[in-house]
Every structure is written in structure tokens, then in C-alpha cells.
Design a protein around this motif. Structure first.
Motif, PDB file in Angstrom:
ATOM      1  N   PRO A   1      32.826  40.501  24.414  1.00 61.94           N
ATOM      2  CA  PRO A   1      33.999  39.563  24.487  1.00 61.94           C
ATOM      3  C   PRO A   1      33.743  38.431  25.776  1.00 61.94           C
ATOM      4  N   ARG A   2      34.407  37.359  25.538  1.00 62.89           N
ATOM      5  CA  ARG A   2      34.203  36.237  26.467  1.00 62.89           C
ATOM      6  C   ARG A   2      35.182  35.281  26.291  1.00 62.89           C
ATOM      7  N   LEU A   3      35.585  34.357  27.209  1.00 63.87           N
ATOM      8  CA  LEU A   3      36.566  33.456  27.110  1.00 63.87           C
ATOM      9  C   LEU A   3      35.942  31.877  27.285  1.00 63.87           C
ATOM     10  N   GLY A   4      34.932  31.944  28.067  1.00 67.30           N
ATOM     11  CA  GLY A   4      34.091  30.690  28.381  1.00 67.30           C
ATOM     12  C   GLY A   4      32.915  30.774  29.193  1.00 67.30           C
ATOM     13  N   ILE A   5      32.329  29.552  29.249  1.00 68.44           N
ATOM     14  CA  ILE A   5      30.978  29.770  29.621  1.00 68.44           C
ATOM     15  C   ILE A   5      30.775  30.352  31.198  1.00 68.44           C
ATOM     16  N   VAL A   6      31.669  30.254  32.101  1.00 73.11           N
ATOM     17  CA  VAL A   6      32.161  30.842  33.154  1.00 73.11           C
ATOM     18  C   VAL A   6      33.106  31.703  32.815  1.00 73.11           C
ATOM     19  N   ASP A   7      32.916  32.863  32.509  1.00 70.11           N
ATOM     20  CA  ASP A   7      34.169  33.491  31.894  1.00 70.11           C
ATOM     21  C   ASP A   7      35.043  34.147  32.983  1.00 70.11           C
ATOM     22  N   HIS A   8      34.469  34.743  34.110  1.00 67.65           N
ATOM     23  CA  HIS A   8      35.498  35.409  34.774  1.00 67.65           C
ATOM     24  C   HIS A   8      35.075  35.407  36.370  1.00 67.65           C
ATOM     25  N   VAL A   9      35.758  34.899  37.231  1.00 70.63           N
ATOM     26  CA  VAL A   9      35.414  35.135  38.524  1.00 70.63           C
ATOM     27  C   VAL A   9      36.419  36.123  39.374  1.00 70.63           C
ATOM     28  N   SER A  10      35.939  37.185  39.824  1.00 69.73           N
ATOM     29  CA  SER A  10      37.003  38.046  40.541  1.00 69.73           C
ATOM     30  C   SER A  10      36.618  38.427  42.229  1.00 69.73           C
ATOM     31  N   VAL A  11      37.429  38.304  42.842  1.00 68.61           N
ATOM     32  CA  VAL A  11      37.272  38.295  44.450  1.00 68.61           C
ATOM     33  C   VAL A  11      37.885  39.532  44.952  1.00 68.61           C
ATOM     34  N   HIS A  12      37.115  40.322  45.800  1.00 68.03           N
ATOM     35  CA  HIS A  12      37.837  41.570  46.195  1.00 68.03           C
ATOM     36  C   HIS A  12      37.521  41.824  47.927  1.00 68.03           C
ATOM     37  N   PRO A  13      38.720  42.340  48.309  1.00 72.25           N
ATOM     38  CA  PRO A  13      38.514  42.342  49.983  1.00 72.25           C
ATOM     39  C   PRO A  13      37.827  43.839  49.972  1.00 72.25           C
ATOM     40  N   ILE A  14      36.746  43.994  51.091  1.00 70.50           N
ATOM     41  CA  ILE A  14      36.075  45.041  51.292  1.00 70.50           C
ATOM     42  C   ILE A  14      36.346  45.512  52.783  1.00 70.50           C
ATOM     43  N   GLY A  15      36.573  46.576  53.001  1.00 73.34           N
ATOM     44  CA  GLY A  15      36.747  47.176  54.311  1.00 73.34           C
ATOM     45  C   GLY A  15      37.830  46.635  55.235  1.00 73.34           C
ATOM     46  N   THR A  16      37.393  46.094  56.273  1.00 72.40           N
ATOM     47  CA  THR A  16      38.586  45.393  56.934  1.00 72.40           C
ATOM     48  C   THR A  16      39.228  44.257  56.661  1.00 72.40           C
ATOM     49  N   CYS A  17      38.539  43.618  55.494  1.00 70.69           N
ATOM     50  CA  CYS A  17      39.113  42.266  54.967  1.00 70.69           C
ATOM     51  C   CYS A  17      40.388  42.579  54.367  1.00 70.69           C
ATOM     52  N   ASP A  18      41.325  41.755  54.556  1.00 75.98           N
ATOM     53  CA  ASP A  18      42.792  41.869  53.803  1.00 75.98           C
ATOM     54  C   ASP A  18      42.686  41.156  52.437  1.00 75.98           C
ATOM     55  N   MET A  19      43.768  41.315  51.623  1.00 75.25           N
ATOM     56  CA  MET A  19      43.820  40.672  50.623  1.00 75.25           C
ATOM     57  C   MET A  19      44.197  38.989  50.559  1.00 75.25           C
ATOM     58  N   ASP A  20      44.878  38.868  51.633  1.00 77.73           N
ATOM     59  CA  ASP A  20      45.385  37.597  51.816  1.00 77.73           C
ATOM     60  C   ASP A  20      43.909  36.524  51.820  1.00 77.73           C
ATOM     61  N   ALA A  21      42.923  37.132  52.277  1.00 75.35           N
ATOM     62  CA  ALA A  21      41.597  36.499  52.433  1.00 75.35           C
ATOM     63  C   ALA A  21      40.942  36.324  50.904  1.00 75.35           C
ATOM     64  N   ALA A  22      41.181  37.312  50.175  1.00 75.23           N
ATOM     65  CA  ALA A  22      40.897  37.305  48.830  1.00 75.23           C
ATOM     66  C   ALA A  22      41.612  36.341  47.897  1.00 75.23           C
ATOM     67  N   LYS A  23      42.921  36.452  48.314  1.00 71.94           N
ATOM     68  CA  LYS A  23      43.873  35.467  47.442  1.00 71.94           C
ATOM     69  C   LYS A  23      43.640  33.823  47.722  1.00 71.94           C
ATOM     70  N   GLU A  24      43.455  33.556  48.971  1.00 74.28           N
ATOM     71  CA  GLU A  24      42.946  32.288  49.119  1.00 74.28           C
ATOM     72  C   GLU A  24      41.959  31.885  48.625  1.00 74.28           C
ATOM     73  N   ALA A  25      40.671  32.693  48.855  1.00 74.75           N
ATOM     74  CA  ALA A  25      39.626  32.158  48.091  1.00 74.75           C
ATOM     75  C   ALA A  25      39.533  32.159  46.658  1.00 74.75           C
ATOM     76  N   ALA A  26      40.201  33.254  45.957  1.00 76.05           N
ATOM     77  CA  ALA A  26      40.537  32.993  44.323  1.00 76.05           C
ATOM     78  C   ALA A  26      41.206  31.523  44.068  1.00 76.05           C
ATOM     79  N   ARG A  27      42.210  31.104  44.822  1.00 77.07           N
ATOM     80  CA  ARG A  27      42.903  30.068  44.610  1.00 77.07           C
ATOM     81  C   ARG A  27      42.149  28.747  44.735  1.00 77.07           C
ATOM     82  N   ALA A  28      41.144  28.967  45.717  1.00 78.09           N
ATOM     83  CA  ALA A  28      40.474  27.930  46.041  1.00 78.09           C
ATOM     84  C   ALA A  28      39.465  27.391  44.904  1.00 78.09           C
TER      85      ALA A  28
END
Length: 447
Positions: free
Chosen positions: A165-192
Motif C-alpha cells: 500500500p501507498r498514498l503518494g509518490i513520496v509516500d511517507h517521511v518519518s523522523v526519529h530522535p536517536i541517543g541524546t537527541c530529543d523529540m523537539d528536534a524531530a518535531k521541528e524537522a518533520a514540520r519543516a
């Protein structure tokens, strides 16, 4: 002699760059981002997209856009975002491009080539905010470049078909914090990423996870309205985070619209968008855009493990194909967290047919009387919840149990049999990301 050696080693460590310190055990952090595109068979197309993903460039904000207080007007290295894996899944006609950028104290070394004199005057909080903003821009830039290439190279979504299944040409973009990175950084990047998709590419983007927009207020559609939308407020206090599965279910992701359990073209995505009360957070919502490009889900969530378990069935004739696929669907339904009786916590699953032929070919996943199905699982929290070992065990136990249940219901197997194979992980693991970004040297960063 030993004391001298220890002292010399200590002196060498003290004089080493922060990057070297990170390699010797200092706390490390990275932001991981996976971009899934709906193409996995045309190697020339994938090679063109990958060349963009691998490109190295130095980005400088234009002079006419600079201000005295603009902390992003210096030159920085776009190569700080590394392509760490390309996973081409030909049977599913789908490819995942995985990127990572470091977010710990050595991030500034990687971006600025070791010249961090401008950061000395900043306190810890200001430095972190500056870094978060820059990481967000770097990820958004790289994803935007890859997405632009994908839309140009792949062509119209109307012509795409697959057994995944898929919804688009670019179907999905997921951003994940790893290690000491916090979720705020992932949130800002995803929204950008979502904002640039809507404002610059005309792609309808639905945000999920920690990047979910607040309901109400501005509708978040297009241009400056989306960039300054009231919907971009935090959702932590009101717990309104939207789940990826919810978006997909509403837009028909789990409902095949072609023969032999395939997904063809844009299906009825646009019609489903009109019926759903939730508008895309970014994009035009124009029918032509949806039909040509589809829609994209963009989110920020904790790291997700993609674990697929193969199921190979020996069939005596084509009439048993539905029986085999139904059995796979029954297993997936029992494993999923949606099964409130004995489903596995934090596990999402579905049964898919694997094929290396076109959907128009009869019985695309059956060769030599064998049919291959996969129980595709997303492990949402393997660290503190269900592990891949538990998923594997559950599926292996369910197979004979469900075969008996089907026979008792009057289903005729006629000699058909199915076996569960060893599952495999399709994405990198957290440690892999940390190792990948730590392998960047100052020389690499300056290249």
C-alpha cells in the motif's frame, strides 16, 4: 613507564577534537529520517534519485535575505546530513532512503568544519536552540531535494502499482530522535519538511505523532498561513497526537483497489480526503495535485523497528491462493495491538503478497506452486514493549492453531501447507545511526 604512557594518553585525549571524544564514548545523538518513495523496479530512476541523496554541497543564505541577528546566515555544510542506507524493495515497488545528522556537541564540528568560535558566547540553551533550528533546516533541505527528484523521475502517481500500500509518490517521511537527541528536534524537522512540501512542491502533507498540528485555528493550507499557523502549537498538553495508522485508514491505505491484492494509481484518495473532516496540514487539497502526486504522511515519533516475517505456502492449484492470503491476514490481525484479546502491545501488522512481476500477471506471488506472503510488522516501542523475538514466536505459534481453526470451519486445504520463515529487519538500528554520523571527520565536513 606505565604512568608516563597513561599521562601521554590523557594528554592526547584532552587535545583531541570533540569529534574524537565522541568516538571514545562521549554521549552521542543523531536525528534519523526515512523517506519512502513509490518506486523499486526502475533502476535508472532510483539511481537518479540516489545521486541527489548523495550530493555534497555548501549552502549559504543569500545576502539579500540576511539580517544582523539572523543566526543562520553563515555558510554551513549540507553534507552533514548523510545518506546511511538505501533499501530497494523490488517486490513491493518501494524504496526507503535513510538519512542521519548528528545532534550532539560535535554537530557544530561536522557543519562548520571545526570553526565554532561564534558559538563561544552562547549559553547551553541558546546553543541547543540554534542547533535545533539548523538541524531542522538541514533535514528539510535534503528531503526537499530528494522529493523534488522523485516527483520528476517517477512521474505521475496514476501510473504506479504495487502489492504494497501507498498514498503518494513520496509516500511517507518519518523522523526519529536517536541517543541524546530529543523529540523537539524531530518535531521541528518533520514540520519543516511538511511545510516545504505544501508551500514549494504542492504536496498535501498530513502530520502525525509529535509533529501533529493542533486542531482548530488556521487550516494550515498553503503559503504564509501554513508557516505561521496556529495549528503548529505543541500538542503535548492536550494529547491530540494523530497516529500514522489513523491517517492511512481514513485515506484507504489498507484497502487494495486492484486485482490480485494490488494498489493501482491514486485510487479514491481524493474522495476520501473530502469525506474526512481533517484537512491536510500543508498543501493545496487540489484534486489534480492528489491524482498526480498523491499525499504524504510526515511525522516525528520514537524509533520504529520494521520487522517482516515471511510465510511460504505450498499450493496444489490457483484456487488456494485466496486461502493462503486469508490465513496471512488472520495471523496479522491476531498479532496486531488492535486485537484486544491477545494482540501484542505496540505492534501494527498487515499481510502482504510479495511479487517481482507486474500486477497484471495472474498470481503474481506464486511460482512453482509456492506463494510467498509476508506479515509486515511495525514495532512501535521495542525497547520497553514487544520485541521482534516475541513477534516471531507469536506468529510461529499462530500458524498451526489457525490452520486447525480453518479446517474446523469447513475450509478444505487439499494438501496445501504453509511454513513460517525467519523474520528480518528492513531498517537500520539506533546504534547504526550513531556509528554512521560519528564516522564523519572534520575533513569530510569541510569537503
Amino acid at each position: 613507564m606505565v604512568a608516563s604512557a597513561v599521562a601521554a594518553a590523557a594528554a592526547a585525549t584532552a587535545s583531541a577534537s570533540p569529534l574524537a571524544a565522541a568516538r571514545t564514548g562521549a554521549a552521542r545523538g543523531a536525528l534519523a529520517c526515512v523517506v519512502y518513495v513509490s518506486e523499486g523496479r526502475r533502476m535508472d530512476v532510483l539511481k537518479a534519485i540516489e545521486s541527489v541523496a548523495l550530493s555534497k554541497r555548501i549552502t549559504t543564505k543569500p545576502n539579500d535575505m540576511k539580517t544582523k541577528r539572523d543566526d543562520d546566515d553563515e555558510t554551513y555544510n549540507n553534507n552533514a546530513v548523510k545518506l546511511v542506507k538505501t533499501f530497494i524493495d523490488e517486490p513491493y515497488n518501494r524504496t526507503g532512503f535513510t538519512f542521519a545528522v548528528r545532534t550532539d556537541d560535535d554537530f557544530d564540528d561536522a557543519v562548520n568544519g571545526g570553526d565554532n568560535s561564534a558559538l563561544v558566547v552562547l549559553d547551553g540553551k541558546a546553543k541547543n536552540e540554534r542547533r535545533k533550528k539548523k538541524v531542522s533546516r538541514l533535514i528539510a533541505n535534503r528531503v526537499h531535494e530528494v522529493a523534488t527528484s522523485a516527483f520528476m523521475e517517477i512521474g505521475s502517481f496514476k501510473k504506479h502499482s504495487a502489492t504494497h500500500p501507498r498514498l503518494g509518490i513520496v509516500d511517507h517521511v518519518s523522523v526519529h530522535p536517536i541517543g541524546t537527541c530529543d523529540m523537539d528536534a524531530a518535531k521541528e524537522a518533520a514540520r519543516a519538511v511538511g511545510r516545504r512540501f505544501g508551500d514549494e512542491l504542492g504536496v498535501n502533507a498530513y502530520m502525525y505523532g509529535h509533529a501533529t498540528m493542533v486542531k482548530g485555528g488556521d487550516d494550515g493550507i498553503g503559503g504564509e498561513a501554513s508557516a505561521n499557523s496556529a495549528r503548529e502549537k505543541d500538542t503535548e498538553s492536550n494529547r491530540e497526537r494523530r497516529e500514522l495508522a489513523e491517517i492511512r485508514r481514513k485515506l484507504g491505505y489498507f484497502s487494495a483497489n486492484g486485482e490480485n491484492e494490488t494498489w493501482v494509481g491514486a485510487s479514491d484518495v481524493y474522495d476520501r480526503m473530502q469525506k474526512w473532516e481533517v484537512k491536510p496540514d500543508f498543501g493545496s487539497s487540489e484534486k489534480s495535485d492528489v491524482e498526480e502526486k498523491g499525499v504524504c504522511c510526515v511525522g516525528a515519533v520514537p524509533f520504529v523497528v520494521n520487522y517482516n516475517v515471511p510465510m511460504v505456502c505450498e499450493l496444489s492449484d490457483e484456487s488456494q491462493e485466496k486461502l493462503a492470503l486469508d490465513l496471512g491476514k488472520q495471523i496479522a490481525k491476531r498479532v496486531s495491538q488492535r486485537n484486544e484479546i491477545d494482540g501484542l502491545p505496540n505492534v501494527q501488522s498487515m499481510a502482504l503478497m510479495r511479487t517481482t512481476t507486474t500486477p497484471s500477471t495472474p498470481s503474481p506471488s506464486r511460482q512453482n506452486n509456492k506463494m510467498e506472503i509476508e506479515i509486515a510488522c511495525n514495532l512501535l516501542d521495542e525497547t520497553s514493549s514487544t520485541t521482534r523475538i516475541q513477534v516471531q514466536k507469536k506468529i510461529e505459534e499462530l500458524m498451526p492453531e489457525l490452520l486447525v481453526e480453518n479446517v474446523l470451519r469447513g475450509v478444505k486445504l487439499n494438501g496445501a501447507s504453509c511454513q513460517i520463515g525467519q523474520g528480518y529487519v528492513t531498517n537500520l538500528q539506533p546504534q547504526d545511526f550513531l556509528d554512521a554520523v560519528s564516522s564523519t571527520s572534520s575533513d569530510d565536513a569541510a569537503s
